[in-house]
Design a protein around this motif. Structure first.
Motif, PDB file in Angstrom:
ATOM      1  N   ALA A  50      10.432 -13.629   0.914  1.00  0.00           N
ATOM      2  CA  ALA A  50      10.403 -12.187   1.169  1.00  0.00           C
ATOM      3  C   ALA A  50      10.011 -11.987   2.618  1.00  0.00           C
ATOM      4  O   ALA A  50       9.455 -12.884   3.258  1.00  0.00           O
ATOM      5  CB  ALA A  50       9.413 -11.483   0.246  1.00  0.00           C
ATOM      6  N   ASP A  51      10.315 -10.799   3.138  1.00  0.00           N
ATOM      7  CA  ASP A  51       9.893 -10.486   4.501  1.00  0.00           C
ATOM      8  C   ASP A  51       8.415 -10.108   4.535  1.00  0.00           C
ATOM      9  O   ASP A  51       7.694 -10.469   5.461  1.00  0.00           O
ATOM     10  CB  ASP A  51      10.731  -9.325   5.048  1.00  0.00           C
ATOM     11  N   LEU A  52       7.981  -9.374   3.509  1.00  0.00           N
ATOM     12  CA  LEU A  52       6.581  -8.962   3.399  1.00  0.00           C
ATOM     13  C   LEU A  52       6.082  -9.246   1.999  1.00  0.00           C
ATOM     14  O   LEU A  52       6.863  -9.220   1.029  1.00  0.00           O
ATOM     15  CB  LEU A  52       6.428  -7.463   3.693  1.00  0.00           C
ATOM     16  N   TYR A  53       4.793  -9.497   1.899  1.00  0.00           N
ATOM     17  CA  TYR A  53       4.161  -9.750   0.608  1.00  0.00           C
ATOM     18  C   TYR A  53       3.040  -8.737   0.403  1.00  0.00           C
ATOM     19  O   TYR A  53       2.262  -8.460   1.323  1.00  0.00           O
ATOM     20  CB  TYR A  53       3.588 -11.166   0.554  1.00  0.00           C
ATOM     21  N   LEU A  54       2.989  -8.182  -0.779  1.00  0.00           N
ATOM     22  CA  LEU A  54       1.876  -7.330  -1.179  1.00  0.00           C
ATOM     23  C   LEU A  54       1.104  -8.068  -2.261  1.00  0.00           C
ATOM     24  O   LEU A  54       1.682  -8.468  -3.268  1.00  0.00           O
ATOM     25  CB  LEU A  54       2.367  -5.981  -1.697  1.00  0.00           C
ATOM     26  N   GLN A  55      -0.183  -8.259  -2.031  1.00  0.00           N
ATOM     27  CA  GLN A  55      -0.998  -8.940  -3.030  1.00  0.00           C
ATOM     28  C   GLN A  55      -2.051  -7.993  -3.565  1.00  0.00           C
ATOM     29  O   GLN A  55      -2.719  -7.279  -2.819  1.00  0.00           O
ATOM     30  CB  GLN A  55      -1.680 -10.168  -2.421  1.00  0.00           C
ATOM     31  N   THR A  56      -2.154  -7.950  -4.881  1.00  0.00           N
ATOM     32  CA  THR A  56      -3.184  -7.169  -5.536  1.00  0.00           C
ATOM     33  C   THR A  56      -3.734  -7.992  -6.692  1.00  0.00           C
ATOM     34  O   THR A  56      -3.453  -9.187  -6.789  1.00  0.00           O
ATOM     35  CB  THR A  56      -2.632  -5.795  -5.998  1.00  0.00           C
ATOM     36  N   HIS A  57      -4.548  -7.374  -7.558  1.00  0.00           N
ATOM     37  CA  HIS A  57      -5.182  -8.104  -8.646  1.00  0.00           C
ATOM     38  C   HIS A  57      -5.013  -7.360  -9.962  1.00  0.00           C
ATOM     39  O   HIS A  57      -4.893  -6.128  -9.985  1.00  0.00           O
ATOM     40  CB  HIS A  57      -6.685  -8.269  -8.378  1.00  0.00           C
ATOM     41  N   SER A  58      -5.074  -8.100 -11.041  1.00  0.00           N
ATOM     42  CA  SER A  58      -5.078  -7.471 -12.368  1.00  0.00           C
ATOM     43  C   SER A  58      -6.341  -6.650 -12.569  1.00  0.00           C
ATOM     44  O   SER A  58      -6.394  -5.768 -13.432  1.00  0.00           O
ATOM     45  CB  SER A  58      -4.986  -8.538 -13.466  1.00  0.00           C
ATOM     46  N   THR A  59      -7.358  -6.920 -11.752  1.00  0.00           N
ATOM     47  CA  THR A  59      -8.649  -6.236 -11.884  1.00  0.00           C
ATOM     48  C   THR A  59      -8.685  -4.892 -11.157  1.00  0.00           C
ATOM     49  O   THR A  59      -9.754  -4.318 -10.965  1.00  0.00           O
ATOM     50  CB  THR A  59      -9.770  -7.151 -11.357  1.00  0.00           C
ATOM     51  N   ASN A  60      -7.519  -4.407 -10.750  1.00  0.00           N
ATOM     52  CA  ASN A  60      -7.403  -3.083 -10.127  1.00  0.00           C
ATOM     53  C   ASN A  60      -6.533  -2.175 -10.999  1.00  0.00           C
ATOM     54  O   ASN A  60      -5.495  -1.687 -10.566  1.00  0.00           O
ATOM     55  CB  ASN A  60      -6.793  -3.187  -8.724  1.00  0.00           C
ATOM     56  N   PRO A  61      -6.941  -1.924 -12.252  1.00  0.00           N
ATOM     57  CA  PRO A  61      -6.067  -1.215 -13.193  1.00  0.00           C
ATOM     58  C   PRO A  61      -5.889   0.267 -12.902  1.00  0.00           C
ATOM     59  O   PRO A  61      -4.994   0.904 -13.465  1.00  0.00           O
ATOM     60  CB  PRO A  61      -6.769  -1.418 -14.536  1.00  0.00           C
ATOM     61  N   LEU A  62      -6.731   0.843 -12.035  1.00  0.00           N
ATOM     62  CA  LEU A  62      -6.628   2.269 -11.746  1.00  0.00           C
ATOM     63  C   LEU A  62      -5.693   2.568 -10.582  1.00  0.00           C
ATOM     64  O   LEU A  62      -5.389   3.723 -10.304  1.00  0.00           O
ATOM     65  CB  LEU A  62      -8.011   2.848 -11.454  1.00  0.00           C
TER      66      LEU A  62
ATOM     67  N   VAL B  79      -1.121  -6.323   2.482  1.00  0.00           N
ATOM     68  CA  VAL B  79       0.288  -6.482   2.829  1.00  0.00           C
ATOM     69  C   VAL B  79       0.354  -7.314   4.106  1.00  0.00           C
ATOM     70  O   VAL B  79      -0.344  -7.028   5.083  1.00  0.00           O
ATOM     71  CB  VAL B  79       0.986  -5.122   3.046  1.00  0.00           C
ATOM     72  N   PHE B  80       1.213  -8.342   4.108  1.00  0.00           N
ATOM     73  CA  PHE B  80       1.260  -9.288   5.216  1.00  0.00           C
ATOM     74  C   PHE B  80       2.585 -10.028   5.181  1.00  0.00           C
ATOM     75  O   PHE B  80       3.322  -9.971   4.182  1.00  0.00           O
ATOM     76  CB  PHE B  80       0.098 -10.288   5.107  1.00  0.00           C
ATOM     77  N   ASP B  81       2.910 -10.727   6.251  1.00  0.00           N
ATOM     78  CA  ASP B  81       4.069 -11.618   6.242  1.00  0.00           C
ATOM     79  C   ASP B  81       3.587 -13.071   6.260  1.00  0.00           C
ATOM     80  O   ASP B  81       2.409 -13.347   6.477  1.00  0.00           O
ATOM     81  CB  ASP B  81       5.036 -11.318   7.395  1.00  0.00           C
TER      82      ASP B  81
END
Length: 225
Positions: A98-110, A176-178
């Motif tokens: 991918a050109d960019l990656y967004l990383q988050t967590h399952s622990t951010n349900p809201l 968000v990062f490359d």
């Protein structure tokens, strides 16, 4: 210019020390990790959603319930609890293009799809002038360090807290990062990062049992309202 492709990554471990089994524990009637997966699938700017996990439970269930999600079984050498997240991301981004990656967590349900969409739009509007973005929570309160030194205020000038200059807490909601940024600094936060304020009612991160209970309560109230 062609819009950069975006892959969303959700790393999840099978075991959790502080909240046992939290990733697949029932949260308002559904396994916790379902909430963030549905949030990401509902975001138009995301081209692919990837779960990176060592959990046979998640791998089996997600394959049935989320066929659009790409599943990566985490290699054995990256499964220890003390493994740095940046090492996990280096592996995942080496497999997922991918050109960019967004990383988050399952622990951010809201976290809401609209907020994720907005974060991506903010970075896309300024990239590559800003090379990365991360979620923060604005704090306007009197902070002190462990030696009782004022961090963000002058104790001799008792400003109202709402008049204090804001300071920002990294809230772990999204990054968000490359890949070049990740490779160059071994960090998902680059040399020219952009702060993105996540609304406080979405920024709850589940680290402890009390966080799980509060986040579930807030989620249920939002569903009712």
């Amino acid at each position: 210019m062609t819009r950069p492709t975006v892959a969303a990554i959700v790393p999840m471990r099978h075991n959790s020390e502080r909240v046992p089994g939290k990733n697949f524990r029932s949260f308002a009637g559904r396994p916790l990790y379902h909430r963030i997966v549905e949030t990401l699938l509902g975001c138009a700017a995301i081209d692919s959603v990837v779960i990176d996990t060592d959990s046979p439970t998640i791998l089996e269930e997600a394959a049935r319930l989320f066929p659009a999600v790409r599943l990566l079984e985490r290699p054995a050498h990256l499964r220890a609890g003390e493994t740095p997240m940046n090492d996990v991301l280096l592996h995942t981004t080496g497999v997922v293009e991918a050109d960019l990656y967004l990383q988050t967590h399952s622990t951010n349900p809201l976290l809401r799809s609209a907020t994720v969409q907005q974060a991506l739009e903010v970075l896309l509007a300024t990239y590559p002038s800003f090379d990365s973005l991360f979620g923060v929570t604005r704090l306007q309160t009197r902070l002190w360090d462990s030696l009782a030194r004022a961090v963000n205020h002058n104790p001799s000038i008792l400003l109202r807290t709402q008049d204090l200059p804001p300071i920002y807490e990294e809230n772990s909601c999204l990054y968000v990062f490359d890949r070049d940024t990740l490779l160059r600094g071994h960090n998902r936060i680059g040399d020219r990062p952009q702060l993105f304020e996540v609304p406080p009612n979405e920024a709850w991160d589940i680290d402890e049992e009390i966080d799980f209970e509060v986040a579930e309560f807030l989620f249920q109230k939002r569903q009712e309202g």
